[in-house]
Scaffold this motif. Structure first.
Motif, PDB file in Angstrom:
ATOM      1  N   GLU A 144      12.286  49.935 -51.534  1.00 57.15           N
ATOM      2  CA  GLU A 144      12.473  49.180 -50.470  1.00 57.15           C
ATOM      3  C   GLU A 144      11.476  49.221 -49.256  1.00 57.15           C
ATOM      4  OE1 GLU A 144      16.546  50.534 -49.483  1.00 57.15           O
ATOM      5  OE2 GLU A 144      17.318  49.511 -51.388  1.00 57.15           O
ATOM      6  N   GLU A 145      11.951  48.692 -48.091  1.00 57.06           N
ATOM      7  CA  GLU A 145      11.034  48.191 -47.060  1.00 57.06           C
ATOM      8  C   GLU A 145      10.639  49.615 -46.494  1.00 57.06           C
ATOM      9  OE1 GLU A 145      13.986  46.717 -47.433  1.00 57.06           O
ATOM     10  OE2 GLU A 145      13.327  44.676 -47.776  1.00 57.06           O
ATOM     11  N   GLU A 146       9.455  49.758 -45.974  1.00 57.51           N
ATOM     12  CA  GLU A 146       8.870  50.671 -45.187  1.00 57.51           C
ATOM     13  C   GLU A 146       8.606  51.969 -45.850  1.00 57.51           C
ATOM     14  OE1 GLU A 146      11.191  50.969 -41.684  1.00 57.51           O
ATOM     15  OE2 GLU A 146      11.304  48.773 -41.484  1.00 57.51           O
ATOM     16  N   CYS A 147       8.449  52.007 -47.122  1.00 59.45           N
ATOM     17  CA  CYS A 147       8.172  53.380 -47.703  1.00 59.45           C
ATOM     18  C   CYS A 147       6.919  53.684 -47.872  1.00 59.45           C
ATOM     19  CB  CYS A 147       8.671  53.092 -49.258  1.00 59.45           C
ATOM     20  SG  CYS A 147      10.632  53.213 -49.346  1.00 59.45           S
ATOM     21  N   TRP A 148       6.514  54.999 -48.192  1.00 57.70           N
ATOM     22  CA  TRP A 148       5.304  55.333 -48.398  1.00 57.70           C
ATOM     23  C   TRP A 148       5.199  56.285 -49.598  1.00 57.70           C
ATOM     24  CZ3 TRP A 148       2.711  60.075 -45.007  1.00 57.70           C
ATOM     25  CH2 TRP A 148       1.522  60.414 -45.564  1.00 57.70           C
ATOM     26  N   ILE A 149       4.647  55.694 -50.729  1.00 51.98           N
ATOM     27  CA  ILE A 149       4.410  56.587 -51.980  1.00 51.98           C
ATOM     28  C   ILE A 149       3.026  57.242 -52.050  1.00 51.98           C
ATOM     29  CG2 ILE A 149       4.625  56.295 -54.228  1.00 51.98           C
ATOM     30  CD1 ILE A 149       7.034  55.322 -52.931  1.00 51.98           C
ATOM     31  N   GLY A 150       2.995  58.521 -52.065  1.00 52.34           N
ATOM     32  CA  GLY A 150       1.909  59.460 -52.145  1.00 52.34           C
ATOM     33  C   GLY A 150       1.034  59.255 -53.057  1.00 52.34           C
ATOM     34  N   ALA A 151      -0.263  59.630 -52.914  1.00 54.45           N
ATOM     35  CA  ALA A 151      -1.108  59.384 -54.153  1.00 54.45           C
ATOM     36  C   ALA A 151      -0.587  60.341 -55.396  1.00 54.45           C
ATOM     37  CB  ALA A 151      -2.559  60.075 -53.685  1.00 54.45           C
TER      38      ALA A 151
END
Length: 211
Positions: A144-151
């Motif tokens: 969903e919007e505005e997420c951050w998926i780390g390396a």
């Protein structure tokens, strides 16, 4: 009736068309499909960027959408062979990431380097057949919007990551992530969540629940 539905009901014709689009036992479409078919079917906004060394295993039967000001960085792989890949506006798909549909990514999402998101799984139950000869199953992934998926994170088939959530680097997410959460680990657990009543991010009071 869509072309995909028409072909699904005619296996022999579907196999012929499939061979015209993709060389046998490969996933990458033939050059003529990439050059003369996909640009007229798929929706890439004029302000979006796909780096020249991205591998686009994209076929005309399923959707591919890349929204305004979004970028797919170098050495990534995008595959819509078994499901749509929809990427919203102002998104980044980081270097070396893999996106295999069905996947839907909202706007303003950061996907860091070497993230794997696959809505596809292989069937393996028949021990008399090699796994690569058995069918595949699909379950949509939704970011969903505005997420951050780390390396180096892995998002497995069927998972929804709720709005404005963070997946810590190296995590393996096997269950849905609630909105406004930070998760991490293998399997991923909730590390903290935003409390609308207090206006603060708070850690769970008990042992973090496995997602």
């Amino acid at each position: 009736m869509s072309l995909k539905t028409y072909l699904d009901g005619r296996p022999a014709l579907k196999q012929i068309v499939h061979r015209m689009l993709i060389p046998k036992d490969q996933a990458r479409p033939r050059l003529w499909v990439s050059w003369f078919v996909n640009p007229f079917i798929h929706k890439k906004h004029r302000s979006a960027t796909i780096r020249s060394n991205v591998r686009m295993d994209v076929l005309p039967f399923n959707a591919f959408v890349l929204g305004a000001k979004s970028t797919i960085e170098s050495f990534s792989v995008v595959n819509n062979g078994v499901g749509d890949v929809i990427i919203g506006e102002h998104c980044t798909v980081g270097i070396g990431s893999v996106v295999i549909g069905p996947v839907r990514i909202g706007s303003d999402v950061i996907i860091a380097q070497h993230v794997v998101m696959s809505g596809l799984n292989h069937v393996y139950e028949d021990i008399n057949l090699p796994i690569h000869r058995q069918p595949v199953t699909t379950r949509p992934i939704v970011i969903e919007e505005e997420c951050w998926i780390g390396a180096n994170a892995v998002i497995t088939a069927g998972v929804t990551v709720g709005k404005h959530s963070v997946v810590a680097g190296g995590s393996v997410v096997t269950r849905d992530v609630p909105p406004y959460s930070v998760v991490g680990g293998n399997p991923a657990r909730i590390l903290k969540q935003y409390d609308a009543k207090t206006g603060h991010w708070q850690k769970p009071t008990a042992t973090p629940a496995t997602l």
